[in-house]
Design an enzyme around this catalytic site. Sequence first.
Site, PDB file in Angstrom:
ATOM      1  N   LYS A  40       0.842  -1.216   0.000  1.00 49.13           N
ATOM      2  CA  LYS A  40       0.000   0.000   0.000  1.00 49.13           C
ATOM      3  C   LYS A  40       0.873   1.261   0.000  1.00 49.13           C
ATOM      4  O   LYS A  40       0.663   2.174  -0.790  1.00 49.13           O
ATOM      5  CB  LYS A  40      -0.921   0.024   1.235  1.00 49.13           C
ATOM      6  CG  LYS A  40      -1.767  -1.217   1.395  1.00 49.13           C
ATOM      7  CD  LYS A  40      -2.617  -1.178   2.656  1.00 49.13           C
ATOM      8  CE  LYS A  40      -1.863  -1.102   3.960  1.00 49.13           C
ATOM      9  NZ  LYS A  40      -1.109  -2.320   4.339  1.00 49.13           N
ATOM     10  N   ARG A 115      -9.895   0.570   8.905  1.00 48.23           N
ATOM     11  CA  ARG A 115      -9.390  -0.757   9.248  1.00 48.23           C
ATOM     12  C   ARG A 115     -10.390  -1.550  10.071  1.00 48.23           C
ATOM     13  O   ARG A 115     -10.109  -2.690  10.449  1.00 48.23           O
ATOM     14  CB  ARG A 115      -8.136  -0.582  10.091  1.00 48.23           C
ATOM     15  CG  ARG A 115      -6.858  -0.850   9.348  1.00 48.23           C
ATOM     16  CD  ARG A 115      -5.765  -0.428  10.297  1.00 48.23           C
ATOM     17  NE  ARG A 115      -4.573  -1.155  10.147  1.00 48.23           N
ATOM     18  CZ  ARG A 115      -3.491  -0.631   9.547  1.00 48.23           C
ATOM     19  NH1 ARG A 115      -3.529   0.541   8.983  1.00 48.23           N
ATOM     20  NH2 ARG A 115      -2.396  -1.320   9.518  1.00 48.23           N
ATOM     21  N   ARG A 154      12.307  -4.359   5.079  1.00 45.58           N
ATOM     22  CA  ARG A 154      11.918  -2.980   4.737  1.00 45.58           C
ATOM     23  C   ARG A 154      12.765  -1.944   5.489  1.00 45.58           C
ATOM     24  O   ARG A 154      13.024  -2.072   6.677  1.00 45.58           O
ATOM     25  CB  ARG A 154      10.447  -2.747   5.069  1.00 45.58           C
ATOM     26  CG  ARG A 154      10.065  -1.277   4.925  1.00 45.58           C
ATOM     27  CD  ARG A 154       8.598  -1.047   4.916  1.00 45.58           C
ATOM     28  NE  ARG A 154       7.930  -1.553   6.096  1.00 45.58           N
ATOM     29  CZ  ARG A 154       6.608  -1.556   6.237  1.00 45.58           C
ATOM     30  NH1 ARG A 154       5.843  -1.105   5.265  1.00 45.58           N
ATOM     31  NH2 ARG A 154       6.057  -2.033   7.326  1.00 45.58           N
ATOM     32  N   ARG A 187      11.302   0.091  11.098  1.00 42.85           N
ATOM     33  CA  ARG A 187      10.208   0.356  12.031  1.00 42.85           C
ATOM     34  C   ARG A 187      10.260  -0.622  13.203  1.00 42.85           C
ATOM     35  O   ARG A 187      10.616  -1.778  13.030  1.00 42.85           O
ATOM     36  CB  ARG A 187       8.865   0.197  11.293  1.00 42.85           C
ATOM     37  CG  ARG A 187       8.374   1.475  10.707  1.00 42.85           C
ATOM     38  CD  ARG A 187       7.230   1.275   9.756  1.00 42.85           C
ATOM     39  NE  ARG A 187       6.108   0.495  10.257  1.00 42.85           N
ATOM     40  CZ  ARG A 187       4.982   0.287   9.569  1.00 42.85           C
ATOM     41  NH1 ARG A 187       4.848   0.849   8.365  1.00 42.85           N
ATOM     42  NH2 ARG A 187       4.008  -0.426  10.058  1.00 42.85           N
ATOM     43  N   ARG A 198      -0.063  -8.233  13.883  1.00 44.43           N
ATOM     44  CA  ARG A 198      -0.628  -7.320  12.876  1.00 44.43           C
ATOM     45  C   ARG A 198      -1.474  -8.101  11.876  1.00 44.43           C
ATOM     46  O   ARG A 198      -2.537  -7.639  11.445  1.00 44.43           O
ATOM     47  CB  ARG A 198       0.506  -6.559  12.167  1.00 44.43           C
ATOM     48  CG  ARG A 198       1.174  -5.535  13.074  1.00 44.43           C
ATOM     49  CD  ARG A 198       2.549  -5.113  12.589  1.00 44.43           C
ATOM     50  NE  ARG A 198       2.509  -4.381  11.345  1.00 44.43           N
ATOM     51  CZ  ARG A 198       3.587  -4.127  10.603  1.00 44.43           C
ATOM     52  NH1 ARG A 198       4.777  -4.550  10.979  1.00 44.43           N
ATOM     53  NH2 ARG A 198       3.471  -3.445   9.490  1.00 44.43           N
TER      54      ARG A 198
HETATM   55  P1  AP5 Z   1       4.951  -1.409   1.826  1.00 38.70           P
HETATM   56  O1  AP5 Z   1       4.444  -0.793   0.570  1.00 38.70           O
HETATM   57  O2  AP5 Z   1       5.766  -0.545   2.723  1.00 38.70           O
HETATM   58  O3  AP5 Z   1       3.762  -2.151   2.609  1.00 38.70           O
HETATM   59  P2  AP5 Z   1       2.433  -1.601   3.273  1.00 38.70           P
HETATM   60  O4  AP5 Z   1       1.278  -2.335   2.676  1.00 38.70           O
HETATM   61  O5  AP5 Z   1       2.384  -0.112   3.242  1.00 38.70           O
HETATM   62  O6  AP5 Z   1       2.646  -2.156   4.732  1.00 38.70           O
HETATM   63  P3  AP5 Z   1       2.621  -1.485   6.166  1.00 38.70           P
HETATM   64  O7  AP5 Z   1       3.414  -2.423   7.050  1.00 38.70           O
HETATM   65  O8  AP5 Z   1       3.070  -0.071   6.163  1.00 38.70           O
HETATM   66  O9  AP5 Z   1       1.129  -1.558   6.481  1.00 38.70           O
HETATM   67  P4  AP5 Z   1       0.466  -1.658   7.821  1.00 38.70           P
HETATM   68  O10 AP5 Z   1      -0.914  -1.589   7.372  1.00 38.70           O
HETATM   69  O11 AP5 Z   1       0.803  -2.804   8.689  1.00 38.70           O
HETATM   70  O12 AP5 Z   1       1.098  -0.424   8.648  1.00 38.70           O
HETATM   71  P5  AP5 Z   1       0.556   0.999   9.004  1.00 38.70           P
HETATM   72  O13 AP5 Z   1       1.692   1.923   8.993  1.00 38.70           O
HETATM   73  O14 AP5 Z   1      -0.656   1.341   8.212  1.00 38.70           O
HETATM   74  O15 AP5 Z   1       5.827  -2.687   1.407  1.00 38.70           O
HETATM   75  C1  AP5 Z   1       6.504  -3.471   2.377  1.00 38.70           C
HETATM   76  C2  AP5 Z   1       7.914  -3.828   1.848  1.00 38.70           C
HETATM   77  O16 AP5 Z   1       7.801  -4.659   0.691  1.00 38.70           O
HETATM   78  C3  AP5 Z   1       8.718  -2.592   1.412  1.00 38.70           C
HETATM   79  O17 AP5 Z   1      10.048  -2.785   1.805  1.00 38.70           O
HETATM   80  C4  AP5 Z   1       8.586  -2.566  -0.107  1.00 38.70           C
HETATM   81  O18 AP5 Z   1       9.739  -2.026  -0.736  1.00 38.70           O
HETATM   82  C5  AP5 Z   1       8.397  -4.036  -0.458  1.00 38.70           C
HETATM   83  N1  AP5 Z   1       7.429  -4.214  -1.544  1.00 38.70           N
HETATM   84  C6  AP5 Z   1       6.284  -3.479  -1.766  1.00 38.70           C
HETATM   85  N2  AP5 Z   1       5.637  -3.950  -2.857  1.00 38.70           N
HETATM   86  C7  AP5 Z   1       6.370  -5.007  -3.309  1.00 38.70           C
HETATM   87  C8  AP5 Z   1       6.199  -5.927  -4.384  1.00 38.70           C
HETATM   88  N3  AP5 Z   1       5.146  -5.824  -5.218  1.00 38.70           N
HETATM   89  N4  AP5 Z   1       7.153  -6.905  -4.566  1.00 38.70           N
HETATM   90  C9  AP5 Z   1       8.228  -6.983  -3.715  1.00 38.70           C
HETATM   91  N5  AP5 Z   1       8.434  -6.137  -2.676  1.00 38.70           N
HETATM   92  C10 AP5 Z   1       7.515  -5.175  -2.477  1.00 38.70           C
HETATM   93  O19 AP5 Z   1       0.036   0.791  10.516  1.00 38.70           O
HETATM   94  C11 AP5 Z   1       0.933   0.606  11.593  1.00 38.70           C
HETATM   95  C12 AP5 Z   1       0.155   0.552  12.904  1.00 38.70           C
HETATM   96  O20 AP5 Z   1      -0.546   1.807  13.118  1.00 38.70           O
HETATM   97  C13 AP5 Z   1      -0.944  -0.506  12.997  1.00 38.70           C
HETATM   98  O21 AP5 Z   1      -0.429  -1.777  13.379  1.00 38.70           O
HETATM   99  C14 AP5 Z   1      -1.876   0.112  14.070  1.00 38.70           C
HETATM  100  O22 AP5 Z   1      -1.371  -0.064  15.364  1.00 38.70           O
HETATM  101  C15 AP5 Z   1      -1.815   1.595  13.738  1.00 38.70           C
HETATM  102  N6  AP5 Z   1      -2.893   2.041  12.800  1.00 38.70           N
HETATM  103  C16 AP5 Z   1      -2.691   2.587  11.550  1.00 38.70           C
HETATM  104  N7  AP5 Z   1      -3.875   2.863  10.965  1.00 38.70           N
HETATM  105  C17 AP5 Z   1      -4.834   2.483  11.850  1.00 38.70           C
HETATM  106  C18 AP5 Z   1      -6.258   2.498  11.797  1.00 38.70           C
HETATM  107  N8  AP5 Z   1      -6.937   2.953  10.725  1.00 38.70           N
HETATM  108  N9  AP5 Z   1      -6.932   2.020  12.888  1.00 38.70           N
HETATM  109  C19 AP5 Z   1      -6.285   1.579  13.980  1.00 38.70           C
HETATM  110  N10 AP5 Z   1      -4.931   1.531  14.070  1.00 38.70           N
HETATM  111  C20 AP5 Z   1      -4.214   1.978  13.024  1.00 38.70           C
END
Ligand code: AP5
Length: 241
Positions: A40, A115, A154, A187, A198
Amino acid sequence: MGELANVPVEDLMGELMRRMRCAAKPEKRLILIGPPGSGKGTQSPIIEENYCLCHLATGDILRAAVAAKTPLGIQAKEAMDKGELVSDDLVVGIIDEAIKKPACDKGFVLDGFPRTVVQAEKLDAMLESQGNKIDKVLNFGIADAILEERITGRWIHPASGRSYHAKFAPPKVSGVDDVTGEPLIQRKDDNAAVLKSRLEAFHRQTEPVIDYYEKRKVVSNLHAEKPPSQVTEEVHSVLSA
Ligand code: AP5
């Protein structure tokens, strides 16, 4: 749209060209849903740039609040460190304020929100009160088994949110951001143990959000296990349909 007076002279032409290109773009309100590491955050900046939308990532906003030790960050930190979701009220408040900003006038890409079904219902109510609605939900479908390697490899540039991968998307120089030359970090929640929580949170609390939007016929399924450029092509074909 900000004041042109604030744009450095050397960037003026580029900014004017961008504004002309963006003026012709239709409004779009998009949600990206997928498990941690599904891509994402990788696709969001490309969508933001191509479709002139604002990018709102609740994870990035919360991490910045934690780093700055604001009241929001202090409330969010414990759940984030454990890989659990923070409360619906905290994130709904963030989004309610953010989508009203002028930068989001042409629409937005929501990355990591909603979410839970409660968050989705509250978002729909906010948009309805503005006479708007969600146009498309991009579902980043991928098997859990692929995600550990993506998450543990990452590296991110905290100030911009740019994300790299030691194997799949390495920076030009190991450990530093391509654009600013500043150091990259890992992170705190990017390890195998926290990833397990997660993923549990995703399957239990976020997958029902996909069903919620399926009923509204706005979900497009992506093959997120493909290489990044192929996922970008899929996104483009969905958004230009
Ligand atoms: P990347 O694109 O960084 O992945 P992502 O889907 O953005 O994953 P996140 O870990 O950031 O998502 P998340 O939903 O767990 O975290 P968030 O910050 O929202 O890709 C990952 C890696 O793979 C990278 O190194 C990239 O280079 C590589 N890659 C990407 N695409 C690829 C491909 N096609 N092929 C190969 N490699 C690839 O949330 C963190 C925390 O915040 C949550 O756990 C929660 O505690 C809180 N939080 C956030 N939003 C909410 C909400 N709405 N409600 C409640 N709590 C929330």
